[in-house]
Design an enzyme around this catalytic site. Structure first.
Site, PDB file in Angstrom:
ATOM      1  N   CYS A  76     -16.428  26.220 -11.695  1.00 46.63           N
ATOM      2  CA  CYS A  76     -17.902  26.567 -11.542  1.00 46.63           C
ATOM      3  C   CYS A  76     -18.655  25.347 -11.539  1.00 46.63           C
ATOM      4  O   CYS A  76     -18.567  24.401 -12.812  1.00 46.63           O
ATOM      5  CB  CYS A  76     -18.282  27.766 -12.439  1.00 46.63           C
ATOM      6  N   CYS A  79     -21.112  25.749 -15.213  1.00 48.84           N
ATOM      7  CA  CYS A  79     -20.530  25.967 -16.621  1.00 48.84           C
ATOM      8  C   CYS A  79     -19.181  25.271 -16.791  1.00 48.84           C
ATOM      9  O   CYS A  79     -18.557  25.379 -17.948  1.00 48.84           O
ATOM     10  CB  CYS A  79     -20.472  27.359 -17.105  1.00 48.84           C
ATOM     11  N   CYS A 124     -19.283  33.918 -11.209  1.00 47.69           N
ATOM     12  CA  CYS A 124     -18.485  33.171 -12.363  1.00 47.69           C
ATOM     13  C   CYS A 124     -18.609  34.078 -13.602  1.00 47.69           C
ATOM     14  O   CYS A 124     -19.513  34.772 -13.876  1.00 47.69           O
ATOM     15  CB  CYS A 124     -19.011  31.890 -12.593  1.00 47.69           C
ATOM     16  N   CYS A 127     -20.654  32.195 -16.601  1.00 47.57           N
ATOM     17  CA  CYS A 127     -22.195  32.059 -16.845  1.00 47.57           C
ATOM     18  C   CYS A 127     -22.870  33.148 -15.726  1.00 47.57           C
ATOM     19  O   CYS A 127     -24.077  33.065 -15.499  1.00 47.57           O
ATOM     20  CB  CYS A 127     -22.648  30.694 -16.335  1.00 47.57           C
ATOM     21  N   CYS A 147     -14.502  33.939  -0.261  1.00 43.55           N
ATOM     22  CA  CYS A 147     -15.128  32.880   0.500  1.00 43.55           C
ATOM     23  C   CYS A 147     -16.197  32.223  -0.277  1.00 43.55           C
ATOM     24  O   CYS A 147     -17.315  33.024  -0.389  1.00 43.55           O
ATOM     25  CB  CYS A 147     -15.812  33.603   1.707  1.00 43.55           C
TER      26      CYS A 147
END
Length: 158
Positions: A76, A79, A124, A127, A147
């Site tokens: 991510c 984070c 995510c 976060c 995707c």
């Protein structure tokens, strides 16, 4: 049933549907990594902020991660949560980095009705940042196509 009752019921149903999409769900759950809006804006590039925090979608074929084929991990951009291993990446031909499975407990999902029909949004798990959507037209063994927006991720080679 007369026309007034029918139209009243139809309006009530439409109102309930409109309100339902704003009810708290998995996407609005408390995440272990949180920042204020000002902190997110300072931390992220303008496009990463639009995608991760405002659920925008980057332009197809705009991410260098779409052409990333080295062994490593996709994380991510907000984070640093590890999201996808390179062994699950495949070329979907869509213009966005695609994967057939996330790492365990790396992502969360919620219902997305922004286009007027139901899709599964991927966030995510650390976060809550918007990553993209998952579809049921991917390769074996899962049949899934995660995707993802490349700007929402970073790549670390192995």
């Amino acid at each position: 049933m007369n026309r007034r009752h029918f139209l009243g019921g139809l309006a009530s149903g439409a109102g309930a549907l409109a309100l339902w999409q704003f009810l708290p769900g998995e996407a609005e759950a408390a995440y272990p990594y949180t920042l204020t809006d000002a902190q997110w804006r300072k931390k992220l590039s303008p496009w990463a902020y639009k995608v991760l925090r405002q659920q925008a979608t980057e332009y197809p074929d705009s991410s260098p991660l779409n052409r990333e084929h080295r062994k490593g991990v996709f994380s991510c951009a907000g984070c640093a949560q590890k999201l996808f291993g390179s062994t699950t990446k495949f070329d979907s031909g869509t213009g966005w980095p695609s994967f057939w499975a996330p790492l365990p407990r790396a992502v969360a999902t919620s219902r997305d009705l922004d286009l007027g029909y139901a899709r599964t949004e991927v966030h995510c798990a650390r976060c809550g940042g918007h990553l993209g959507h998952v579809f049921d037209d991917g390769p074996k063994p899962t049949g899934k196509r995660y995707c993802m927006n490349g700007v929402a991720m970073a790549f670390t080679p192995a």
